[in-house]
Structure formats: structure tokens, C-alpha cells
Scaffold this active site. Structure first.
Site, PDB file in Angstrom:
ATOM      1  CG  ASP A   1      -2.304   0.542   0.903  1.00 57.60           C
ATOM      2  OD1 ASP A   1      -2.389   1.764   0.683  1.00 57.60           O
ATOM      3  OD2 ASP A   1      -3.301  -0.212   0.877  1.00 57.60           O
TER       4      ASP A   1
ATOM      5  CG  HIS B   1      -5.558   3.475   0.901  1.00 56.42           C
ATOM      6  ND1 HIS B   1      -5.070   2.224   0.635  1.00 56.42           N
ATOM      7  CD2 HIS B   1      -6.863   3.445   0.546  1.00 56.42           C
ATOM      8  CE1 HIS B   1      -6.026   1.460   0.138  1.00 56.42           C
ATOM      9  NE2 HIS B   1      -7.135   2.192   0.065  1.00 56.42           N
TER      10      HIS B   1
ATOM     11  CB  SER C   1      -9.600   0.002   0.429  1.00 57.11           C
ATOM     12  OG  SER C   1      -9.113   0.221  -0.865  1.00 57.11           O
TER      13      SER C   1
END
Length: 553
Positions: free
Chosen positions: A156, A192, A389
């Protein structure tokens, strides 16, 4: 809401009542006492006298338990005697209704992370902040393991390694981001990666924030710029560093086939024991893009055995597919990715301390600032983010728990069990909205522990030779890790080599000894191979367990 675009690859799924099935709890150790239920005694016979008579006939000793209302007594074996043999004798007594080995209950593990107990003010009364934990039966999984030995790789945008919910979980990091201005893997400029990592492995039981789906699982953090080469590098690194599962909460639009580099890296990771989990699209489309469409190719979703990994879509608290989430024949299963309705917009997760790219928004109108940061329990390093996600790391974490509890379980079995045990609101099989259903961690863990993939072992004792007669004896065991099923040995193969020639199987038997005759002056080597009832077969030894030579006269 959509995630930021990096090198034409988008981060997947940043958009955000009761019913999950509960799996059987972890088995508890026996106490050494037998619980015996008596049949109603003959008229005029006191239960105490009947119990004493039963114990005397079986050779048992009292164990300090008597519940006359239930005709229940407790007994133990005499010192040095077998409890199992005592149970057989008691069951054969016509005065006995039932016998079972007593077990001791264990207290349920209740992490003290405030998200598991604090109310969620934007949801229905009685809803806690981390409402999805109970709905996915995560506490049942945590009763089996707190995450020890489980290792999840997160490919990520990096992670805020100083976050109190993550600092203790990170065991290795690697930076595959070509832009040095983005900082090392321990810095997350986007936000994220930190959020995804926390939903997988946020430290549980530390009185802070939330509990990750994998409890105290270990984290491998691979920071990527999401170029195909970077992702391929990260996959290989994760596999080489022992990742039991790898979560990829990113994807393409699927208009261009996946590159051979990424496909080969996915296959490499799967071959090295990693369960591969990718987020489905963040739009209600049937093309999930890669890597999801590589893990679950078009049209294969309904076939439970066809996959390289799992493509995970997002469900709401109403057990329906989230309006923003991918659907169709590339969907494997679902996990919760948002509350839905008038509830909170997303799931609570860890967030970096500094202002992130998600908060600043992108250069186009479809990437507005997320307005997602929240102060939770006095700490501003949290955020609510919705999306596939957020669903994918929960599945990846449970997959790692299954591998840690039953290391002999191959990734293909883990994937199949996650699908088979998923909670299906419609009580049917696969559907285009939720795949095989919504993650049920407790049921998946119970299923993983019920499968025997560990080969038994055997050992041949030193043969006894008298003249030309050879007496062979051997032992065998079908041990597994504590709490994992053992099916027991079904049979043994006996192998013999003569005069240095290759060994040949000479017998298949359930016995543990055999007699045979040899030729004078000949040298023989012997070994056994055990096979259990699940079909697991012991590997042949490098050399014979025992060798003998028959005298010439």
C-alpha cells in the site's frame, strides 16, 4: 469516495442488525474427571448407593461431584490406571446412561480496545464503534488465537509506524516507491496504507483504538508507488519474508490485461504459501480490474475451487452489497466495508498524524477531500473510511490466522474454507452481489482446525534376527498442533531393500509388527511409511530405519 490516482492505478474502494453465525469455541483441556449420568435406579434404591455400586464395578474412585437432581456423579481413575479404559467399563454398565470426559470452560477473551465497547452515536442504539467485529464472529476466532505467529503483508502507501495501534505490530518494511519525496515505508503521506494495516492487525487488548481482525498479527509493510514493477517487487518480497497472506487494496479498471510481471509475481507468492487477497472495484461494475480479476477470473466466482486467491467486495451492516462496491462473476466473497444507511460513513481505522493526501483531495472533482479524520478516545489519529479497501484486509487477516493455527493447511484450502464458511444472508450459494457470502471468522477458524493436513510419522525398532527369521516392529503417531484435528493412522507401508538395490514395498498393513524370512548372506534395509485416515502420507526416509544381515550359516 475514490482513492488517489497514482501512476494510473487507483486505490480500490474508498467509498463507506444482527445475523452472523457463531462458530464453535476453542476446545478446552480435560480435567481428568469423568462425568457419569446414571439411569433411574431401581425402586427403593438410593442414588448414592447406586453410584457407589457403579464405581465399585468399574474400579473408579469418587471425584467429589454429586448432583442427585441430574443423577450426575463425578469419578476418576485409580492412580496409574487409564481414564479411557475406565470410561469403556462405565459405558458397558447397564446402570449408566452416559459418560464423558469433563472439560473446563475458559473465560472469553474480551479485548479492552474502546472501539469494541464505545457506542457509535451515528448508528442504531446499541451499536458499538467496531460493530463489524461481532458481526464477522471475530471474537470466536480470537478465542482460538490472539494472532501469535500470523503474518500479514500490506502492499500500500506505507504506514505511520509511530501510531500506537501499529508500532508494536510491524516486523519488517520495504520501500518500493520510486519517489523518494514520499518518504520511507514507515511514513504514509496518503493515509490509505495506515488505515488498511490497522483493520488487519491493529494491536488488540492495549486499551487503545480498535482491534484488528487478526488480533496481534505481525505486519510486513511494503510501500509501493503502485506501478506494475513496484507491485511485482513487493509481492516477491512479501512472500520471501514469510507472509501468510497479502492484502492488495488497489486495482486497475481492467481495460488492459494484467502484465505478465504482476501475474508471475502473484503466482510466485501463492506458490510460496501466501493467501492472496485483493479489493474488488470501488464502483458497482462487473470488471474488477487486476489484481482482483487475476485472483478470481471472469465467470469463475460461482466455482468454489477456481481461483488464485480472493477478490473481496464490500457489504453493509444490512448484509447487502454496498452501493459503491464491485459485483459479478469476479467476486469471491465479501466483508463489511461501510455501515450504510444513516450510519457512519465507513469503518474506523488508524490514520497518520500529519495531514494526508486523502484529506487534501485530488486535482479532479471525483477526488474531493475525504473529511474522514476523527478524534477517537481523545486521539485525532483515526479516520472513518469506507470501501472494498477496508473489507479486504479483514479477510486477509483471518486467512493469516488460519495459516498460523494450522500451518500445514495450503493456501488453496484456506481460500476454499473462507468461501464455504461465509455467512450467506440469502441462505443460497454464490451470488453476484456478495460472492460466497460475508466473512465469518469464527466458522472459518473452526473449519481450519478440523482439517488434518499433517502427515503421520513412524519409526522402526531394531529388527530381531534368528537364523533366517526377521521380526519387525514399529511405532506410529499422528500428532498435530494443539487444537488441530488428528484423524489417526490408517495403515503402514513396509518397505525393504536387498543387496543395496532400491527399496520395494512388501506389505500394507494396520498391524505394528510382522515376521518374514530372508536369504542367507543377504543384507536388508527396512523402513515404514505411515498413512493417516485423511490420506496424508509420511515422506520416505533418506536412508533405511534399520538394516540387518542374515548369516551365511
Amino acid at each position: 469516495m475514490r482513492g488517489p490516482v497514482v501512476c494510473a492505478v487507483v486505490l480500490a474502494g474508498l467509498t463507506v442488525a444482527p445475523g452472523a453465525a457463531v462458530a464453535a469455541p476453542a476446545p478446552t483441556p480435560p480435567t481428568g474427571r469423568l462425568l457419569v449420568t446414571l439411569r433411574p435406579p431401581a425402586h427403593g434404591t438410593a442414588q448414592a448407593a447406586a453410584a457407589r455400586a457403579v464405581a465399585a464395578r468399574a474400579g473408579a474412585r469418587p471425584a467429589g461431584l454429586s448432583v442427585p437432581q441430574l443423577r450426575l456423579v463425578g469419578v476418576r481413575a485409580r492412580h496409574g490406571a487409564s481414564l479411557r479404559a475406565l470410561a469403556r467399563r462405565l459405558r458397558a454398565d447397564p446402570a449408566v446412561a452416559s459418560v464423558r470426559a469433563e472439560r473446563r470452560f475458559t473465560l472469553r477473551y474480551v479485548p479492552d480496545d474502546p472501539a469494541l465497547t464505545d457506542p457509535e452515536p451515528r448508528a442504531e442504539p446499541g451499536t458499538v464503534v467496531e460493530w463489524w467485529a461481532a458481526r464477522e464472529s471475530l471474537p470466536s476466532a480470537w478465542d482460538v488465537t490472539r494472532g501469535d505467529g500470523a503474518r500479514v503483508a500490506v502492499i500500500d502507501t506505507g504506514v505511520d509506524a509511530t501510531h500506537p495501534d501499529l508500532a508494536a505490530r510491524i516486523v519488517a518494511t520495504a520501500d518500493f516507491d520510486a519517489d523518494s519525496a514520499d518518504g520511507p515505508a514507515t511514513v504514509d503521506e496518503v493515509g490509505h496504507g495506515t488505515h488498511v494495516a490497522s483493520l488487519a492487525c491493529a494491536t488488540s487488548g492495549n486499551g487503545i483504538g480498535l482491534a484488528g481482525a487478526g488480533g496481534n498479527c505481525d505486519l510486513l509493510i511494503a510501500k509501493s508507488d503502485l506501478t506494475e514493477g513496484s507491485v511485482a517487487e513487493a509481492l516477491v518480497w512479501a512472500a520471501d519474508n514469510g507472509a501468510q497472506s497479502i492484502v492488495m487494496s488497489f486495482g486497475t479498471d481492467g481495460r488492459v490485461p494484467a502484465s505478465d510481471a504482476v501475474v508471475q509475481a502473484l503466482r510466485y507468492a501463492a506458490a510460496h504459501g501466501s493467501v492472496l487477497v485483493a479489493a474488488a472495484a470501488d464502483d458497482p461494475v462487473t470488471e474488477q480490474g487486476d489484481p482482483a480479476n487475476v485472483l478470481q477470473p471472469t465467470g469463475t466466482g460461482p466455482d468454489i475451487t477456481q481461483n488464485l486467491g480472493l477478490s473481496v467486495t464490500a457489504a453493509t451492516a444490512a448484509d447487502a452489497r454496498a452501493s459503491f462496491a464491485g459485483r459479478g462473476g469476479q467476486i469471491s466473497m465479501a466483508a463489511y466495508g461501510t455501515y450504510g444507511g444513516s450510519g457512519p460513513n465507513g469503518l474506523l481505522g488508524a490514520f497518520p498524524a500529519q495531514t494526508t493526501a486523502l484529506e487534501r483531495g485530488g486535482p479532479t472533482s471525483d477526488q474531493p477531500p475525504c473529511h474522514c479524520r476523527t478524534t477517537f478516545d481523545g486521539d485525532p489519529r483515526y479516520a472513518y473510511l469506507p470501501g472494498t479497501s477496508m473489507a479486504a484486509p479483514q479477510v486477509a487477516a483471518v486467512a493469516a490466522l488460519m495459516r498460523a493455527v494450522n500451518p500445514a493447511l495450503p493456501p488453496a484450502d484456506v481460500v476454499r474454507l473462507l468461501k464455504q464458511t461465509a455467512h450467506r444472508p440469502s441462505a443460497v450459494g454464490w451470488t453476484g452481489d456478495l460472492g460466497w457470502g460475508i466473512l465469518d471468522a469464527g466458522a472459518a477458524m473452526a473449519a481450519a482446525r478440523a482439517i488434518d493436513r499433517t502427515a503421520p510419522t513412524s519409526s522402526l525398532q531394531r529388527p530381531v534376527v534368528r537364523g533366517r527369521s526377521i521380526r519387525l516392529r514399529w511405532r506410529g503417531e499422528d500428532d498435530t498442533l494443539p487444537g488441530v484435528a488428528s484423524t489417526g493412522i490408517d495403515h503402514f507401508e513396509v518397505w525393504r531393500s536387498a543387496g543395496g538395490r532400491p527399496a520395494r514395498r512388501i506389505a500394507t498393513t494396520r498391524a505394528r509388527s510382522m515376521q518374514l524370512r530372508g536369504m542367507r548372506g543377504q543384507r536388508y534395509g527396512f523402513f515404514t511409511i505411515a498413512v493417516d485416515r485423511a490420506g496424508n502420507r509420511e515422506a520416505p526416509p533418506v536412508r533405511a530405519d534399520a538394516s540387518v544381515r542374515i548369516a551365511r550359516r
